[in-house]
Design a protein around this motif. Structure first.
Motif, PDB file in Angstrom:
ATOM      1  N   PRO A   1      16.068   8.767   3.523  1.00  0.00           N
ATOM      2  CA  PRO A   1      15.429   9.743   2.636  1.00  0.00           C
ATOM      3  C   PRO A   1      13.919   9.550   2.492  1.00  0.00           C
ATOM      4  O   PRO A   1      13.234  10.439   1.983  1.00  0.00           O
ATOM      5  N   HIS A   2      13.389   8.436   2.918  1.00  0.00           N
ATOM      6  CA  HIS A   2      11.974   8.112   2.733  1.00  0.00           C
ATOM      7  C   HIS A   2      11.079   9.065   3.522  1.00  0.00           C
ATOM      8  O   HIS A   2      11.370   9.412   4.665  1.00  0.00           O
ATOM      9  N   GLU A   3       9.970   9.457   2.904  1.00  0.00           N
ATOM     10  CA  GLU A   3       9.019  10.369   3.554  1.00  0.00           C
ATOM     11  C   GLU A   3       8.010   9.621   4.416  1.00  0.00           C
ATOM     12  O   GLU A   3       7.391  10.211   5.301  1.00  0.00           O
ATOM     13  N   THR A   4       7.821   8.331   4.161  1.00  0.00           N
ATOM     14  CA  THR A   4       6.913   7.502   4.945  1.00  0.00           C
ATOM     15  C   THR A   4       7.700   6.357   5.562  1.00  0.00           C
ATOM     16  O   THR A   4       8.498   5.705   4.893  1.00  0.00           O
ATOM     17  N   LEU A   5       7.469   6.131   6.862  1.00  0.00           N
ATOM     18  CA  LEU A   5       8.208   5.112   7.585  1.00  0.00           C
ATOM     19  C   LEU A   5       7.230   4.191   8.313  1.00  0.00           C
ATOM     20  O   LEU A   5       6.346   4.656   9.038  1.00  0.00           O
ATOM     21  N   ILE A   6       7.372   2.900   8.089  1.00  0.00           N
ATOM     22  CA  ILE A   6       6.594   1.887   8.804  1.00  0.00           C
ATOM     23  C   ILE A   6       7.475   1.379   9.935  1.00  0.00           C
ATOM     24  O   ILE A   6       8.588   0.908   9.701  1.00  0.00           O
TER      25      ILE A   6
ATOM     26  N   GLU B   1       0.832  -1.215   0.000  1.00  0.00           N
ATOM     27  CA  GLU B   1       0.000   0.000   0.000  1.00  0.00           C
ATOM     28  C   GLU B   1       0.862   1.257   0.000  1.00  0.00           C
ATOM     29  O   GLU B   1       0.422   2.315  -0.462  1.00  0.00           O
ATOM     30  N   HIS B   2       2.079   1.138   0.539  1.00  0.00           N
ATOM     31  CA  HIS B   2       2.989   2.282   0.635  1.00  0.00           C
ATOM     32  C   HIS B   2       4.348   1.856   0.070  1.00  0.00           C
ATOM     33  O   HIS B   2       5.327   1.686   0.816  1.00  0.00           O
ATOM     34  N   PRO B   3       4.449   1.691  -1.235  1.00  0.00           N
ATOM     35  CA  PRO B   3       5.664   1.125  -1.836  1.00  0.00           C
ATOM     36  C   PRO B   3       6.914   1.972  -1.639  1.00  0.00           C
ATOM     37  O   PRO B   3       8.030   1.455  -1.757  1.00  0.00           O
ATOM     38  N   ASP B   4       6.740   3.256  -1.370  1.00  0.00           N
ATOM     39  CA  ASP B   4       7.899   4.124  -1.181  1.00  0.00           C
ATOM     40  C   ASP B   4       8.322   4.236   0.279  1.00  0.00           C
ATOM     41  O   ASP B   4       9.248   4.991   0.606  1.00  0.00           O
TER      42      ASP B   4
END
Length: 359
Positions: free
Chosen positions: A260-265, A223-226
């Motif tokens: 650098p990722h804007e979304t972190l799980i 759902e959040h590939p980036d």
């Protein structure tokens, strides 16, 4: 690598996080501000400092920051409490953290908002069974996680936190030593895989990290590939395999800032989001999925015992006293030996390098 036959989580009942949080008083608006200011006043009056773990409620972390206390992982909590001149240490976390503070600072008064805040790893490694297990493996160097009782630490050769565990075991392996590791089996397996050390593992797990699920994490990643995946090594092996960064709480906060990722799980206790948002205020943080939701899971990515720390019982212990940590002096001396070795080894490492090979 072999594993002990001790069964995890058989010694205690895990309180549901949602139930715990319903029992805690919740303050809003002016009342919350009044309670916070009263706590700050009492800390100053009693020459006390607040030492808070990343997993407790953000209000407690904020108070610790604003009053010259400490918000950190268990390693830096231990170091800070030892070095700080305050005569009273108020430890917001779980019981073994208060014990560690007392082990290192016996001359100080160590109190906690509640003495009921336990740890599943500590409870899952009772001292009598652990000592018997060690006696079955007399040829092994005993390394225990910080999440253990003073009695267990007193039997150990070394204490380790997740920030230094890999490097410590690697060091011992290079000295030709075989290792007995306790108590977290997932962290032990990660260390063994990373270092190739000859290890025997105690068999228990953290109720928070054990619930993270590989298949559900794969689905969320789709759902959040980036998004990058940040994982504490107390998590199951399948979850660790999906990680972009594996590390201790402090190392995961560093990763949140530097990746650098804007979304972190994030696969660790959600209490860490307070410091992660400070480190990377423009990023989006998502909880890694657990084995259930609400009442159907034991933790829902938040430790039920950490949730027992709140403004209400922090204020109460400062106003009324009590909840003081005591450690038998003979036990303390034994635990001090292994704990001091942890601090000395950590100091010798200077800078820990973040990445998949570090815990």
């Amino acid at each position: 690598m072999t594993t002990s036959t001790v069964q995890p989580l058989r010694h205690f009942k895990v309180p549901e996080t949602a139930w715990v949080e319903r029992q805690m008083p919740h303050y809003t608006g002016a009342e919350r501000e009044r309670v916070i200011e009263r706590i700050k006043t009492l800390l100053k009056k009693q020459e006390a400092t607040l030492v808070a773990h990343y997993y407790v409620h953000e209000d407690l972390q904020m108070i610790a920051e604003q009053t010259g206390g400490c918000v950190s992982d268990s390693l830096d909590m231990a170091r800070f409490g030892k070095e700080h001149p305050a005569s009273t240490l108020v430890v917001a976390g779980v019981r073994f953290m208060g014990e560690t503070a007392k082990i290192l600072s016996p001359e100080k008064r160590v109190i906690m908002p509640t003495l009921e805040a336990e740890c599943s790893l500590d409870l899952g490694c009772p001292a009598d069974e652990f000592i018997a297990f060690c006696d079955q493996h007399p040829d092994r160097t005993v390394v225990v996680y910080a999440n253990t009782s003073a009695e267990v630490k007193a039997r150990a050769d070394y204490v380790a936190t997740s920030s230094i565990a890999v490097k410590l075991v690697e060091h011992l392996k290079n000295e030709g030593k075989k290792i007995l590791w306790a108590p977290d089996r997932h962290l032990g397996a990660y260390i063994q895989k990373t270092t190739g050390a000859d290890m025997v593992l105690w068999d228990t797990a953290c109720v928070v990290h054990d619930e993270f699920r590989t298949r559900a994490l794969v689905d969320l990643k789709q759902e959040h590939p980036d998004a990058a995946v940040l994982v504490h090594p107390e998590s199951p092996a399948g979850v660790i395999e999906l990680a972009d960064a594996v590390g201790s709480t402090s190392q995961l906060i560093k990763a949140a800032r530097e990746l650098p990722h804007e979304t972190l799980i994030v696969a660790t206790d959600s209490g860490i989001f307070y410091k992660m948002r400070q480190a990377a205020p423009h990023k989006t943080f998502l909880e890694a999925p657990t084995g259930g939701h609400s009442a159907t899971c034991r933790s829902c990515a938040h430790c039920p015992w950490m949730a027992m720390n709140g403004l209400g019982n922090l204020l109460e212990v400062l106003e009324k006293g009590g909840n003081e940590i005591h450690v038998d002096e003979t036990v303390r001396q034994g635990a001090l030996r292994s704990t001091q070795r942890m601090l000395d080894f950590a100091s010798s490492q200077h800078t820990l390098v973040l990445g998949r090979g570090d815990a």
